[in-house]
Design an enzyme around this catalytic site. Structure first.
Site, short mmCIF file in Angstrom:
data_model
loop_
_atom_site.label_atom_id
_atom_site.label_comp_id
_atom_site.label_asym_id
_atom_site.label_seq_id
_atom_site.Cartn_x
_atom_site.Cartn_y
_atom_site.Cartn_z
N HIS A 293 3.11 37.89 -37.04
CA HIS A 293 2.54 36.54 -37.07
C HIS A 293 2.21 36.12 -38.51
O HIS A 293 2.88 35.26 -39.04
CB HIS A 293 1.31 36.38 -36.16
CG HIS A 293 1.56 36.75 -34.74
ND1 HIS A 293 2.51 36.11 -33.98
CD2 HIS A 293 1.03 37.72 -33.94
CE1 HIS A 293 2.53 36.64 -32.77
NE2 HIS A 293 1.65 37.62 -32.70
N ASP B 248 8.10 38.45 -28.63
CA ASP B 248 6.68 38.66 -28.33
C ASP B 248 6.36 38.59 -26.84
O ASP B 248 6.61 39.53 -26.11
CB ASP B 248 5.86 37.66 -29.18
CG ASP B 248 4.39 37.98 -29.23
OD1 ASP B 248 3.95 38.92 -28.55
OD2 ASP B 248 3.65 37.30 -29.96
ZN LIG Z 1 2.18 40.82 -30.07
#
Ligand SMILES: [Zn+2]
Length: 450
Positions: free
Chosen positions: A271, A322
């Site tokens: 991220h 993800d």
């Molecule tokens: Zn994750």
């Protein structure tokens, strides 16, 4: 045994080349990639353009069983943290058999979506009671077996997960299946390596700075002296996490990792959404990579990363599916660029005028190279020595028909071409086109309608 292939076009060194001879060595790696050759006798003539497969650098396979089940709101407020509480519902229930079925289904979808290798950020280790299984790597094995069954390459990353937050020294009751310490993480990694399954590798991960004690992060890093495998960590996904880190340590999460001298090129920051320029400079100087998960970050309301600065800093970048709300890389790249356009009110934010003006091509090359780093590999793409992972593109697809080669990737990404990949190859072998939906449907039935 060598396999000789020939493609009318292939993506080599950042550009489309025509009439490309491709030889796969007995080890499943490219032994030869030569553009400008006629199709020789004995070669398999591939019917369409060839693109390298991409590494999906961040996956929680079990969350595939939650896709579409959290898109309603029954209270005033819904955010990442309320989503997480609901997601724990499946984390607490799923069995090894169900995890295997869900992962087979997911990995098959990802192969169709153009990915050939997945980094599995795996924190779901114990039985529903929180007690370790008799064989502590049971859940790791379910994932590795799923990858083997559908032909997906896998880097399994057992996760260090010790506490519920910076000021919460123990895990919550509903995190009992995740509990690990440094010793267990290393044992799980060694178990995966010991299976010696083809195209299944192992590194490690730290869940996040909120979920791991500073001394444990240092101890894990010290234990990995001499190991070349990747070290992944969730970082700066949510502003609340950044604020809590500052309150606990006096530093933002990426700044803390840099200050502690932990970074090197093995680290992959998942991220890295909320950053200041000095953090980006610190990451770039260390050689660490960043894994962006545009579909999931949009779904969870995380925010948008500083893409222009990450690109300009030459930080290795990769993509992760993800939570698996999206399972194809063209869709992830579309989300990545469109988020930037919407917030900056500009177009072609990721393009590089004068060097690589085609937006999708620039992003594709960056995540191709960055994905290899996330998996711990020195080479990527259609290049001698890299694993022979590739997809066949349907150039007769309605979205791509007649599109000039220079814009083919842009049309694929921004034209939203569905099912444009007609075949996916891992280590030179064609993967099955589709997993049957039956085991997935049975697992979903058992999980959600017991
Ligand atoms: Zn994750």
């Amino acid at each position: 045994m060598n396999t000789l292939l020939w493609a009318p076009a292939a993506w080599v060194n950042g550009a489309w080349c025509e009439q490309v001879l491709l030889r796969v060595g007995a080890d499943g790696r490219w032994a030869e990639v030569t553009p400008g050759q006629p199709c020789p006798p004995g070669a398999e003539c591939l019917p369409g353009p060839v693109l390298p497969g991409l590494v999906n650098a961040h996956s929680h396979a079990f969350q595939r069983a939650f896709v579409g089940l959290a898109e309603s709101r029954d209270s005033e407020h819904d955010d990442f943290w309320s989503w997480r509480d609901r997601m724990y519902g499946v984390a607490l229930r799923i069995t090894p058999e169900q995890l295997h079925a869900v992962a087979c289904h997911l990995y098959s979808e990802l192969l169709q979506g153009g990915y050939t290798h997945t980094c599995e950020f795996h924190y779901l280790h114990h039985a529903e009671s929180g007690q370790p299984y008799a064989s502590e790597a049971t859940m790791c094995h379910a994932l590795a077996q799923a990858a083997q069954d559908v032909g997906m390459g896998l880097t399994l990353l057992p996760v260090l997960y010790e506490r519920a937050g910076f000021a919460k020294p123990t895990l919550r009751e509903d995190q009992r299946r995740f509990a690990t310490d440094v010793g267990r993480v290393l044992r799980l990694r060694d178990a995966v390596r010991g299976w010696r399954l083809p195209h299944v590798e192992a590194g490690v991960a730290v869940h996040s700075l909120r979920a791991a004690r500073p001394e444990s992060v240092h101890a894990l890093r010290a234990a990995l002296q001499g190991d070349t495998a990747p070290i992944h960590i969730h970082v700066a996904e949510q502003t609340a996490e950044v604020d809590d880190c500052i309150a606990a340590t006096g530093a933002r999460p990426i700044a803390w990792l840099a200050r502690e001298g932990l970074f090197d090129a093995r680290w992959q920051l998942v991220h890295a959404t909320h950053t200041v320029p000095a953090e980006i400079e610190a990451v770039a100087a260390s050689g660490a990579g960043v894994v962006i998960c545009p579909g999931t970050e949009a779904n969870l309301g995380d925010g948008l990363c500083d893409l222009p600065r990450w690109l300009a800093s030459n930080t290795p970048l990769s993509l992760g599916s993800d939570s698996h709300v999206t399972r194809s890389w063209p869709e992830e790249l579309r989300w990545l660029e469109y988020g930037q356009r919407l917030v900056r009110r500009r177009r072609n934010v990721a393009a590089w005028p004068g060097v690589q003006p085609a937006t999708a091509a620039r992003l594709f090359d960056r995540v191709l190279a960055g994905g290899a780093g996330a998996a711990g590999w020195p080479r990527a793409g259609l290049a001698t020595g890299a694993r022979a992972d590739f997809v066949l593109l349907d150039s007769t697809h309605p979205t791509l028909a007649g599109v000039p080669a220079a814009q083919r990737l842009d049309a694929l990404v921004f034209g939203a071409a569905e099912r444009a990949f007609t075949a996916t190859f891992v280590a030179g072998r064609r993967t099955p086109q589709r997993a049957t939906a039956g085991p997935m449907a049975a697992a979903m039935q058992a999980l959600w309608h017991p």
